[in-house]
Design a protein around this motif. Structure first.
Motif, PDB file in Angstrom:
ATOM      1  N   LEU A   5      16.468 -10.792  11.009  1.00 43.50           N
ATOM      2  CA  LEU A   5      15.107 -11.131  11.287  1.00 43.50           C
ATOM      3  C   LEU A   5      15.191 -10.968  12.787  1.00 43.50           C
ATOM      4  CD1 LEU A   5      14.639 -14.216   8.984  1.00 43.50           C
ATOM      5  CD2 LEU A   5      13.959 -11.812   8.656  1.00 43.50           C
ATOM      6  N   GLY A   7      12.851  -9.184  16.309  1.00 40.17           N
ATOM      7  CA  GLY A   7      11.502  -9.333  17.193  1.00 40.17           C
ATOM      8  C   GLY A   7      11.784  -9.915  18.689  1.00 40.17           C
ATOM      9  N   ALA A  30       8.324  -8.257  12.222  1.00 37.59           N
ATOM     10  CA  ALA A  30       7.158  -8.396  11.927  1.00 37.59           C
ATOM     11  C   ALA A  30       6.053  -7.280  11.937  1.00 37.59           C
ATOM     12  CB  ALA A  30       6.499  -9.784  12.595  1.00 37.59           C
ATOM     13  N   ARG A  32       4.457  -6.480  14.983  1.00 37.33           N
ATOM     14  CA  ARG A  32       3.308  -6.875  16.022  1.00 37.33           C
ATOM     15  C   ARG A  32       3.457  -5.894  17.307  1.00 37.33           C
ATOM     16  NH1 ARG A  32       3.161 -12.496  14.390  1.00 37.33           N
ATOM     17  NH2 ARG A  32       2.602 -12.084  12.200  1.00 37.33           N
ATOM     18  N   ARG A  43      12.790  -2.765   8.520  1.00 42.95           N
ATOM     19  CA  ARG A  43      11.853  -2.711   7.577  1.00 42.95           C
ATOM     20  C   ARG A  43      10.807  -3.384   8.298  1.00 42.95           C
ATOM     21  NH1 ARG A  43      10.344  -7.125   6.369  1.00 42.95           N
ATOM     22  NH2 ARG A  43       9.047  -6.787   4.713  1.00 42.95           N
ATOM     23  N   GLY A  45       6.991  -5.680   8.512  1.00 44.55           N
ATOM     24  CA  GLY A  45       5.715  -6.738   7.830  1.00 44.55           C
ATOM     25  C   GLY A  45       6.217  -7.711   7.217  1.00 44.55           C
ATOM     26  N   PHE A  47       7.082 -10.771   4.584  1.00 36.05           N
ATOM     27  CA  PHE A  47       7.521 -10.893   3.186  1.00 36.05           C
ATOM     28  C   PHE A  47       6.729 -11.527   2.100  1.00 36.05           C
ATOM     29  CE2 PHE A  47      11.061 -10.620   6.099  1.00 36.05           C
ATOM     30  CZ  PHE A  47      12.234  -9.773   5.570  1.00 36.05           C
ATOM     31  N   THR A  69      14.804 -14.415  15.239  1.00 38.16           N
ATOM     32  CA  THR A  69      13.185 -14.339  15.770  1.00 38.16           C
ATOM     33  C   THR A  69      13.247 -15.233  17.056  1.00 38.16           C
ATOM     34  OG1 THR A  69      12.777 -16.096  14.451  1.00 38.16           O
ATOM     35  CG2 THR A  69      12.365 -13.894  13.297  1.00 38.16           C
ATOM     36  N   ALA A  73       8.832 -18.581  16.812  1.00 37.04           N
ATOM     37  CA  ALA A  73       8.293 -18.323  15.894  1.00 37.04           C
ATOM     38  C   ALA A  73       8.821 -19.158  14.410  1.00 37.04           C
ATOM     39  CB  ALA A  73       8.947 -16.884  15.396  1.00 37.04           C
ATOM     40  N   THR A  75       7.396 -20.196  12.045  1.00 29.93           N
ATOM     41  CA  THR A  75       6.822 -20.246  10.541  1.00 29.93           C
ATOM     42  C   THR A  75       7.937 -19.367   9.813  1.00 29.93           C
ATOM     43  OG1 THR A  75       4.714 -20.366  10.900  1.00 29.93           O
ATOM     44  CG2 THR A  75       5.258 -19.373   8.928  1.00 29.93           C
ATOM     45  N   LEU A 136      -0.224 -14.555  20.999  1.00 31.64           N
ATOM     46  CA  LEU A 136      -0.828 -15.253  19.831  1.00 31.64           C
ATOM     47  C   LEU A 136      -1.510 -16.444  20.448  1.00 31.64           C
ATOM     48  CD1 LEU A 136       1.718 -14.843  16.948  1.00 31.64           C
ATOM     49  CD2 LEU A 136      -0.401 -13.621  17.100  1.00 31.64           C
ATOM     50  N   LYS A 195       6.081 -21.283  27.976  1.00 30.11           N
ATOM     51  CA  LYS A 195       6.768 -22.224  26.984  1.00 30.11           C
ATOM     52  C   LYS A 195       8.253 -21.837  27.124  1.00 30.11           C
ATOM     53  CE  LYS A 195       5.831 -18.327  23.672  1.00 30.11           C
ATOM     54  NZ  LYS A 195       5.366 -17.735  22.781  1.00 30.11           N
TER      55      LYS A 195
HETATM   56  P1  NAP Z   1       5.742 -16.750  12.801  1.00 26.59           P
HETATM   57  O1  NAP Z   1       4.494 -17.317  13.232  1.00 26.59           O
HETATM   58  O2  NAP Z   1       6.887 -17.395  12.616  1.00 26.59           O
HETATM   59  O3  NAP Z   1       5.329 -15.581  11.397  1.00 26.59           O
HETATM   60  C1  NAP Z   1       4.396 -15.519  11.154  1.00 26.59           C
HETATM   61  C2  NAP Z   1       4.476 -14.557   9.950  1.00 26.59           C
HETATM   62  O4  NAP Z   1       4.930 -13.241  10.375  1.00 26.59           O
HETATM   63  C3  NAP Z   1       5.703 -14.951   8.873  1.00 26.59           C
HETATM   64  O5  NAP Z   1       5.608 -16.070   8.185  1.00 26.59           O
HETATM   65  C4  NAP Z   1       6.141 -13.583   8.319  1.00 26.59           C
HETATM   66  O6  NAP Z   1       5.350 -13.366   7.560  1.00 26.59           O
HETATM   67  C5  NAP Z   1       5.888 -12.547   9.487  1.00 26.59           C
HETATM   68  N1  NAP Z   1       7.164 -12.344  10.247  1.00 26.59           N
HETATM   69  C6  NAP Z   1       7.519 -12.974  11.410  1.00 26.59           C
HETATM   70  N2  NAP Z   1       8.581 -12.412  11.834  1.00 26.59           N
HETATM   71  C7  NAP Z   1       8.979 -11.539  11.156  1.00 26.59           C
HETATM   72  C8  NAP Z   1      10.097 -10.624  10.887  1.00 26.59           C
HETATM   73  N3  NAP Z   1      11.177 -10.656  11.912  1.00 26.59           N
HETATM   74  N4  NAP Z   1      10.129  -9.803   9.728  1.00 26.59           N
HETATM   75  C9  NAP Z   1       9.182  -9.762   8.801  1.00 26.59           C
HETATM   76  N5  NAP Z   1       8.259 -10.782   8.783  1.00 26.59           N
HETATM   77  C10 NAP Z   1       8.252 -11.536   9.815  1.00 26.59           C
HETATM   78  O7  NAP Z   1       6.206 -15.590  13.960  1.00 26.59           O
HETATM   79  P2  NAP Z   1       5.235 -15.132  15.353  1.00 26.59           P
HETATM   80  O8  NAP Z   1       5.302 -16.363  16.255  1.00 26.59           O
HETATM   81  O9  NAP Z   1       3.846 -14.712  14.931  1.00 26.59           O
HETATM   82  O10 NAP Z   1       6.075 -14.024  15.873  1.00 26.59           O
HETATM   83  C11 NAP Z   1       5.959 -12.634  15.226  1.00 26.59           C
HETATM   84  C12 NAP Z   1       7.315 -11.748  15.527  1.00 26.59           C
HETATM   85  O11 NAP Z   1       7.325 -11.837  17.057  1.00 26.59           O
HETATM   86  C13 NAP Z   1       8.662 -12.790  15.203  1.00 26.59           C
HETATM   87  O12 NAP Z   1       9.556 -11.826  14.710  1.00 26.59           O
HETATM   88  C14 NAP Z   1       9.028 -12.941  16.694  1.00 26.59           C
HETATM   89  O13 NAP Z   1      10.556 -12.878  16.768  1.00 26.59           O
HETATM   90  C15 NAP Z   1       8.527 -12.168  17.559  1.00 26.59           C
HETATM   91  N6  NAP Z   1       8.134 -12.765  18.841  1.00 26.59           N
HETATM   92  C16 NAP Z   1       7.417 -14.022  18.951  1.00 26.59           C
HETATM   93  C17 NAP Z   1       7.047 -14.577  20.178  1.00 26.59           C
HETATM   94  C18 NAP Z   1       6.432 -15.849  20.218  1.00 26.59           C
HETATM   95  O14 NAP Z   1       6.558 -16.362  21.297  1.00 26.59           O
HETATM   96  N7  NAP Z   1       6.105 -16.373  18.793  1.00 26.59           N
HETATM   97  C19 NAP Z   1       7.648 -14.075  21.249  1.00 26.59           C
HETATM   98  C20 NAP Z   1       8.039 -12.849  21.282  1.00 26.59           C
HETATM   99  C21 NAP Z   1       8.461 -12.115  19.918  1.00 26.59           C
HETATM  100  P3  NAP Z   1       5.469 -13.458   5.826  1.00 26.59           P
HETATM  101  O15 NAP Z   1       5.430 -15.038   5.580  1.00 26.59           O
HETATM  102  O16 NAP Z   1       4.504 -12.691   5.162  1.00 26.59           O
HETATM  103  O17 NAP Z   1       6.909 -13.209   5.670  1.00 26.59           O
END
Ligand code: NAP
Length: 255
Positions: A5, A7, A30, A32, A43, A45, A47, A69, A73, A75, A136, A195
Motif C-alpha cells: 500500500l 502513496g 489511492a 489521488r 492497481r 483506487g 478497495f 501509506t 493516511a 483510514t 485534503l 504536520k
Molecule cells: P486515507 O484517508 O487513509 O484513505 C482514504 C481512502 O482512500 C481509504 O479508505 C482507501 O479507500 C483509499 N486509499 C488510501 N490509500 C490507498 C492505497 N494506497 N491504495 C488503495 N486505496 C487507498 O488516506 P489519505 O490521507 O486520503 O491519503 C490517500 C493516499 O495519499 C494514501 O495512499 C497516502 O499514502 C497518500 N498520501 C497521503 C498524505 C496525507 O497527508 N494524508 C500525504 C501524502 C500522500 P477504500 O476504503 O475504498 O479502500
C-alpha cells in the motif's frame, strides 16, 4: 504475492527494490496523484473499506501486506490492520520517523488535529501563515483563518475555492533550507503550520523557520494500529524476508 500500500516516497522506493529483486508484488495507490512516478504492477483506487480489502487479499492470494501509506493516511492504515486480521495475513507497517525528536521540536506548538492547529494560530496572534498540511486538509483552516494572509502550499490543488486573502502555491519537494528561507522571507511569514509527516524531502522548512524567527504549529501523529512496525525501507525488506522467502533469496544483491 506481496501487497504494497503506497502513496509515499518510501512505498515507491520499496517497490523499486522489490522490482529489481524480481520479487512479485502489487503496488496499490489511492489514485489521488496525477501521473505518479511508479513502476511494476500497479492497481489504483480504494478497495471499498476493510471488508473490500479483506476480500481482495483472499481473492488475490496475497501472502503479506506492507502498509507504506503516509503517516497521516489513518483510514487506510486502520482498514489494512482490520483486513489483515480478518484474512489472517501478516502486516508490516512502514512508518518513517516523525519530527518529535527533532532538535527544534521543543520550540514548536504541538496540537492534536487541524482544528486545534487553526485555534493555535489565532491564539498566537499570527497574521501571515505558511500552511503546508496537504491538499485534503488545507480547507479545514477556512473559515477560521479567512481574515489572515495564508500562503497554502500543496503538491496538488485542493478541491474548493480558497478565501480571497489566501494564495495557493503548487510545489512538490524536496525543498532546500535556502529555498524555504527565501519563501518565508519574501512572503513575510510569521507562522508555519504543518504536520508531523517526517521525511527528508520536507524537513528543510523547519530549519528555515528557526533561522527566520518563524513560529511553528505542528499537528501530531496518531497511532497507526497493528502489524510489525518498521521505520525504514531496509527494515521493511528485512521484515518481508520473514514472510516471503523470495525476498531473502533474491534481494541480497540489492541490499
Ligand atoms: P486515507 O484517508 O487513509 O484513505 C482514504 C481512502 O482512500 C481509504 O479508505 C482507501 O479507500 C483509499 N486509499 C488510501 N490509500 C490507498 C492505497 N494506497 N491504495 C488503495 N486505496 C487507498 O488516506 P489519505 O490521507 O486520503 O491519503 C490517500 C493516499 O495519499 C494514501 O495512499 C497516502 O499514502 C497518500 N498520501 C497521503 C498524505 C496525507 O497527508 N494524508 C500525504 C501524502 C500522500 P477504500 O476504503 O475504498 O479502500
Amino acid at each position: 504475492m506481496i501487497l504494497l500500500l503506497g502513496g509515499t516516497t518510501e512505498g515507491r522506493r520499496l517497490a523499486e527494490l522489490l522490482d529489481e529483486a524480481h520479487v512479485p508484488y502489487v503496488l496499490s495507490l489511492a489514485g489521488r496523484t496525477s501521473n505518479p512516478i511508479v513502476r511494476g504492477t500497479v492497481r489504483t483506487g480504494g478497495f471499498g473499506g476493510a471488508d473490500g480489502l479483506a476480500a481482495y487479499l483472499i481473492g488475490s492470494a496475497i501472502e503479506v501486506v506492507v502498509d507504506a501509506t503516509h503517516p497521516f493516511a489513518r483510514t487506510m492504515s486502520t482498514n489494512a490492520a482490520a483486513a489483515c486480521h480478518q484474512a489472517g495475513i501478516p502486516l508490516v507497517r512502514l512508518d518513517r520517523p516523525g519530527w518529535s525528536t527533532h532538535p527544534l521540536a521543543h520550540t514548536w506548538t504541538w496540537v492534536d488535529d487541524h482544528a486545534a492547529a487553526a485555534a493555535a494560530v489565532l491564539l498566537l496572534g499570527a497574521s501571515r501563515v505558511l500552511l503546508t498540511v496537504g491538499r485534503l486538509h488545507t480547507l479545514d483552516y477556512s473559515p477560521a483563518l479567512d481574515q489572515l494572509a495564508v500562503l497554502a502550499r500543496v503538491a496538488e490543488p485542493p478541491s474548493g475555492d480558497l478565501p480571497p486573502t489566501w494564495r495557493l502555491l503548487q510545489a512538490r519537494g524536496p525543498f532546500t533550507i535556502q529555498g524555504e528561507g527565501h519563501l518565508l522571507r519574501s512572503h513575510r511569514i510569521d507562522t508555519l503550520v504543518t504536520k508531523d509527516s517526517g521525511g527528508e524531502a520536507t524537513a528543510a522548512k523547519l530549519a528555515a523557520a528557526a533561522e527566520a524567527g518563524v513560529r511553528v504549529v505542528m499537528v501530531r501523529r496518531a497511532g497507526r494500529g497493528n502489524g510489525e512496525a518498521v521505520d525504514s525501507v531496509e527494515a521493511a525488506l528485512a521484515a518481508l524476508a520473514k514472510f516471503h522467502p523470495h525476498v531473502t533469496q533474491k534481494s541480497q544483491g540489492t541490499l
